[in-house]
Each structure stands twice: as structure tokens, then as C-alpha cells.
Design an enzyme around this catalytic site. Structure first.
Site, PDB file in Angstrom:
ATOM      1  N   HIS A 115      -5.300  10.652   7.576  1.00 27.53           N
ATOM      2  CA  HIS A 115      -5.874   9.596   8.404  1.00 27.53           C
ATOM      3  C   HIS A 115      -6.841  10.149   9.459  1.00 27.53           C
ATOM      4  CE1 HIS A 115      -3.276   7.021   6.238  1.00 27.53           C
ATOM      5  NE2 HIS A 115      -2.189   7.194   6.947  1.00 27.53           N
ATOM      6  N   THR A 173       0.534  11.357  -1.685  1.00 27.03           N
ATOM      7  CA  THR A 173      -0.568  12.012  -2.372  1.00 27.03           C
ATOM      8  C   THR A 173      -0.952  13.289  -1.651  1.00 27.03           C
ATOM      9  OG1 THR A 173      -1.376   9.804  -2.916  1.00 27.03           O
ATOM     10  CG2 THR A 173      -2.859  11.645  -3.348  1.00 27.03           C
ATOM     11  N   ALA A 174      -0.953  13.235  -0.332  1.00 31.10           N
ATOM     12  CA  ALA A 174      -1.284  14.425   0.451  1.00 31.10           C
ATOM     13  C   ALA A 174      -0.379  15.597   0.059  1.00 31.10           C
ATOM     14  CB  ALA A 174      -1.144  14.121   1.941  1.00 31.10           C
ATOM     15  N   SER A 207       1.447   5.571  -1.519  1.00 28.79           N
ATOM     16  CA  SER A 207       0.778   6.781  -1.972  1.00 28.79           C
ATOM     17  C   SER A 207       0.655   6.777  -3.488  1.00 28.79           C
ATOM     18  CB  SER A 207       1.595   8.017  -1.568  1.00 28.79           C
ATOM     19  OG  SER A 207       1.687   8.152  -0.183  1.00 28.79           O
ATOM     20  N   LYS A 253       0.880  -1.171   0.000  1.00 26.99           N
ATOM     21  CA  LYS A 253       0.000   0.000   0.000  1.00 26.99           C
ATOM     22  C   LYS A 253       0.916   1.219   0.000  1.00 26.99           C
ATOM     23  CE  LYS A 253      -3.753   2.556   1.062  1.00 26.99           C
ATOM     24  NZ  LYS A 253      -4.451   2.351   2.352  1.00 26.99           N
TER      25      LYS A 253
END
Length: 280
Positions: free
Chosen positions: A152, A108-109, A58, A56
Site C-alpha cells: 500500500h 500476494t505480497a 489477496s 477484496k
């Protein structure tokens, strides 16, 4: 007997909820994988070094790993109303020339933040500081940085630190594009072969479906890894980040991923990506 696949994902409730069935050998015909728990900045690095079979990561990391890893169409995190937040100690604070903490410069953030800041902070920042996501709100609260980009469950808990939401990166993205917010991707080693990758996608999709069919089955696993998170917050976290895009990216999800990477490449934040490399 084949060695179990090695997978890495975060201890966050959405990941443990999604992967509970597979991790515990409950998906018919699929062996349980060997699981490593790690925050997103670490899994991004593991993918870049090609160290595990399934990860997992980004979406912001994809351009650097697509030669070795294929994007799977399920198991990841996209959605609406679930974007990263920029937090400050004072409401309406000015960010020009300030120190801003982020969870990763390959996240991604961070891409969403930079796309937003190109318009909202024309003078630029003073310094970007990379911190583990759970350290960002204390750093803002204690004045070690002027602002923090959080992800999150921080969306549900930042008021407990006396902080204020300056901007919502997801709102900005959805307003500009109309697309869901692409956050976390599931990738698998291309060397597994096309047939094995299809089987793997089926395994993950079944794991998601089993989690939805009986949410109580995964609850002990979720809470055991939720880092002392309040159970109600864990439930909110799952409800927000596990949705139809987790079961299948679909047309809108794929458009969101392409849109993010195209816009980020135009700003010089990531290398350009051949759309064919994203196809599954």
C-alpha cells in the site's frame, strides 16, 4: 425486496475510490451494498469462512476459496511498478536467519516475497512474524523485527521512518515474467449464479468508470477512510493501483494471475489450481 449484498474491502484509497459509486447507490440499477471495512488479512479470513457475498482478497488467498467464490474480472488491483517492498533499518542488510514481518502468509505480497527469497535468501529466514500492515514499519524502525514486507502507501512513506528499501518484489516479478503484478482480487459467491455474477461485474466496472469520470465525487469518502493519510499520498496511491486492470483483467492480467499461482504451487506455497476455476 432482496437483501443488499454484503461486501468487504479495505479503507485504502484505491478501494474506496473504486467502490464509492456503488457503495453510495450511484450506479444505475444497482442497490448500494452493505459495506464492511477490513484489512486484507481479515478479508482473506472472511472469504475462507464464506461469510460475505463479495470481498477484496489477496490473489494469494484464491486457491483456498475458489470452490465457493468466483474471481471477478474487474475491481481488483494489478499493475506495474507497484509491488511490495522489503524494508530494513540499514541499507543492504542480510536476511538469512533474521526475523521478517509480513502482512499475511496468505497475501500476494508474501507469495512474491517467497518467490524472490528462494533465490535471494538461500539460507532461509529465522522467523516470519505476521503483523497488521500499518504496524510493520514501526516494528522495523524500533528493532522488534529485522525487516518488513510492506504494501500500500508504505511505498511512498517508508523514508519517514528512516528505513531503506532492500528489494522491490514487483521489480523482481516483472523482470522474471514480464507480466503485471497481481495484488488484490475481487471475488463473489458462486451461489449467486452466473447471471447475477455478470451483473455484479458490470456494476463494479461502472463504479470504476464513474470514479474516473469525476474523481472529486469520491474524495470525501476516500479521505474519511484513509487513516490520516496525506491527501497527496492518497492521490498517488489511487494513481498507482487503479488502472486498466481495475476496469478489466484482460489477457495480460489473467496470465499474471495464472503465472503467480502456478509458480507458487511449484514452490509448495499454495495448492494447485485448475485454470478453469479462474475463468469467468
Amino acid at each position: 425486496m432482496a437483501e443488499p449484498l454484503r461486501i468487504a474491502y479495505s479503507p485504502c484509497p484505491n478501494d474506496t475510490f473504486v467502490f464509492h459509486a456503488w457503495a453510495h447507490g450511484l450506479v444505475p440499477g444497482a442497490a448500494a451494498p452493505e459495506v464492511t471495512f477490513a484489512d486484507i488479512d481479515i478479508t482473506n479470513g472472511l472469504a475462507e469462512r464464506g461469510e460475505l457475498d463479495v470481498l477484496k482478497i489477496s490473489y494469494g488467498q484464491l486457491p483456498w476459496v475458489l470452490d465457493e467464490y468466483a474471481l471477478l474480472p474487474c475491481g481488483g488491483a494489478l499493475g506495474r511498478g507497484c509491488g511490495p517492498l522489503v524494508l530494513t533499518r540499514e541499507p543492504g542488510a542480510e536476511l538469512t536467519g533474521r526475523r521478517v514481518a509480513v502482512p499475511s502468509e496468505r497475501s500476494t505480497a508474501y507469495l512474491l516475497f517467497r518467490l524472490w527469497a528462494a533465490k535471494a535468501v538461500p539460507g532461509g529466514f529465522g522467523e516470519i512474524v505476521v503483523l497488521p500492515f500499518h504496524e510493520i514499519m514501526p516494528a522495523v524502525r524500533d528493532g522488534r523485527v529485522d525487516a518488513g514486507l510492506v504494501i500500500h502507501e508504505a511505498r511512498f512513506t517508508y523514508q519517514q521512518y528512516g528505513l531503506h528499501k532492500l528489494a522491490d518484489m514487483g521489480e523482481a516479478w516483472e523482470r522474471d515474467t514480464g507480466l503485471p503484478i497481481p495484488l488484490g482480487a475481487i471475488v463473489a459467491r458462486r451461489s449467486l449464479g452466473a447471471e447475477r455474477l455478470r451483473e455484479l461485474a458490470g456494476t463494479i466496472r461502472t463504479s470504476v468508470e464513474l470514479a474516473w469520470q469525476d474523481p472529486s465525487a469520491s474524495r470525501p469518502y476516500v479521505l474519511a477512510h484513509a487513516q490520516e493519510m496525506d491527501p497527496d499520498v492518497a492521490d498517488q496511491h489511487i494513481a498507482l493501483y487503479v488502472n486498466e486492470f481495475t476496469a478489466d483483467l484482460g489477457e495480460a492480467g489473467c496470465a499474471a494471475v495464472r503465472g503467480l499461482l502456478t509458480r507458487a504451487a511449484a514452490e509448495g506455497l499454495v495448492p494447485e489450481v485448475d485454470p478453469e476455476a479462474l475463468a469467468f
